[in-house]
Design a protein around this motif. Structure first.
Motif, mmCIF file in Angstrom:
data_model
loop_
_atom_site.group_PDB
_atom_site.id
_atom_site.type_symbol
_atom_site.label_atom_id
_atom_site.label_comp_id
_atom_site.label_asym_id
_atom_site.label_seq_id
_atom_site.Cartn_x
_atom_site.Cartn_y
_atom_site.Cartn_z
ATOM 1 N N ASP A 48 0.860 -1.183 0.000
ATOM 2 C CA ASP A 48 0.000 0.000 0.000
ATOM 3 C C ASP A 48 0.897 1.234 0.000
ATOM 4 O OD1 ASP A 48 -1.747 2.055 0.250
ATOM 5 O OD2 ASP A 48 -2.933 1.164 1.852
ATOM 6 N N GLY A 52 -1.683 5.226 5.219
ATOM 7 C CA GLY A 52 -2.600 5.740 6.244
ATOM 8 C C GLY A 52 -2.338 5.093 7.596
ATOM 9 N N THR A 53 -3.357 4.425 8.142
ATOM 10 C CA THR A 53 -3.192 3.738 9.435
ATOM 11 C C THR A 53 -2.713 2.299 9.251
ATOM 12 O OG1 THR A 53 -5.491 2.997 9.406
ATOM 13 C CG2 THR A 53 -5.038 5.085 10.511
ATOM 14 N N THR A 55 -4.379 -0.181 7.255
ATOM 15 C CA THR A 55 -5.432 -1.205 7.156
ATOM 16 C C THR A 55 -5.037 -2.320 6.188
ATOM 17 O OG1 THR A 55 -7.064 0.544 7.525
ATOM 18 C CG2 THR A 55 -7.897 -1.567 6.718
ATOM 19 N N VAL A 70 4.028 2.423 2.299
ATOM 20 C CA VAL A 70 4.726 3.704 2.191
ATOM 21 C C VAL A 70 3.727 4.755 2.664
ATOM 22 C CG1 VAL A 70 5.816 5.366 0.626
ATOM 23 C CG2 VAL A 70 6.090 2.905 0.229
ATOM 24 N N GLU A 71 4.203 5.681 3.477
ATOM 25 C CA GLU A 71 3.304 6.729 3.982
ATOM 26 C C GLU A 71 4.138 7.982 4.216
ATOM 27 O OE1 GLU A 71 -0.094 7.389 4.754
ATOM 28 O OE2 GLU A 71 0.777 9.278 5.442
ATOM 29 N N ILE A 72 3.576 9.129 3.836
ATOM 30 C CA ILE A 72 4.328 10.382 3.911
ATOM 31 C C ILE A 72 4.244 11.026 5.289
ATOM 32 C CG2 ILE A 72 2.507 12.013 3.169
ATOM 33 C CD1 ILE A 72 4.633 13.152 1.158
ATOM 34 N N GLY A 73 3.175 10.780 6.010
ATOM 35 C CA GLY A 73 2.963 11.439 7.300
ATOM 36 C C GLY A 73 3.679 10.713 8.429
ATOM 37 N N GLY A 101 7.909 7.724 3.309
ATOM 38 C CA GLY A 101 8.376 8.197 2.016
ATOM 39 C C GLY A 101 7.251 8.778 1.196
ATOM 40 N N PRO A 132 0.102 15.628 -1.062
ATOM 41 C CA PRO A 132 1.382 16.112 -0.544
ATOM 42 C C PRO A 132 2.540 15.334 -1.160
ATOM 43 C CG PRO A 132 0.264 14.765 1.102
ATOM 44 C CD PRO A 132 -0.665 14.887 -0.070
#
Ligand SMILES: C[S@@+](CC[C@H](N)C(=O)[O-])C[C@H]1O[C@@H](n2cnc3c(N)ncnc32)[C@H](O)[C@@H]1O
Length: 246
Positions: A48, A52-53, A55, A70-73, A101, A132
């Protein structure tokens, strides 16, 4: 497909750490599980790029698949790590990890040995007109540009026969519904992907011979008082393949 037999709260209870509820647009866990079971086998790798969280990752490891996110936050990355640790505490069979990232720069940041190994990309884009990014001088890019870059970046990671599944829904902006599923398909076409199937997930159940609808996500998709339309009760699901991967 029907995925509303259980409430969203029941789907998440005991499976996600407390802070997860703070995320504004989480996927229904039962939908993630159904799609993972439809498009992968135990031991496969699920990605994914907009985690996000987590899921997708949590449901994948519970289903005996391995998962990469991968998640930016940075806050969400920490949350995914907590959710994966929580899953490990339940003795799940799969292994999961998340990388902080920018999905629009993929495949950069993904370990080289994972290229060509992903059997399923399962993701849901942000409900916003822009995405973003981590680029000097540019904090955000238009949604279709960002999504197209993220989808194109997934292609080198796909295993032969691998599919990309994007879950989206219209969202409300200034009294109008924004056709997010249409924008996802536009991004996919720009990324050189082919739409091979289109599905709907209906969040509803039958109780006493009556159809009881649920809303599709925990997201508040704009000003609910602005139109008589209530919560959305379905997700659109685009099934995509690269023309280069057979
Ligand atoms: C709709 S949410 C995903 C929710 C997730 N499916 C879940 O159930 O928790 C989209 C996520 O994409 C992340 N995101 C947005 N732009 C990104 C980018 N360029 N790279 C990586 N993640 C990004 C957002 O921070 C947000 O958490």
């Amino acid at each position: 497909m029907f995925v509303g037999r259980r409430s969203l709260a029941a789907q998440r209870r005991g499976r996600y750490v407390a802070g997860s509820a703070a995320h504004p647009a989480r996927m229904a866990p039962d939908l993630a599980t159904a799609l993972i079971e439809d498009y992968t086998r135990p031991g496969d790798l699920v990605l994914d790029p907009l985690a996000g969280t987590g899921t997708t990752l949590v449901e994948a490891v519970h289903a005996g698949r391995n998962a990469l996110g991968v998640e930016i936050g940075p806050g969400w990355v920490a949350l995914v790590r907590s959710n994966l640790a929580h899953a490990r505490g339940h003795g799940v069979a799969g292994h999961g990890r998340v990388i902080r990232g920018d999905a629009t720069r993929l495949p950069a940041g993904i370990p080289i040995e994972l290229r060509g190994q992903v059997n399923l990309v399962l993701t849901a884009p942000p409900l916003a007109p822009t995405m973003p990014v981590q680029r000097a001088g540019r904090g955000r890019v238009p949604f279709v540009d960002g999504m197209a870059a993220a989808l194109a970046g997934c292609v080198p990671l796909l295993a032969p026969g691998g599919v990309i599944v994007v879950v989206s829904r219209p969202w409300r902006h200034e009294h109008h519904l924004v056709d997010q599923p249409g924008l996802v398909v536009a991004a996919a076409v720009a990324a050189g992907l082919e739409l091979i199937d289109s599905r709907r997930a209906v969040h509803a159940r039958i109780r006493d011979d009556r159809f009881v609808a649920r809303h599709a996500s925990s997201a508040v998709t704009g000003d609910r008082r602005a139109t008589p339309v209530g919560w959305l009760q379905h997700d659109d699901i685009a099934i995509l393949m690269s023309r280069d991967v057979s």
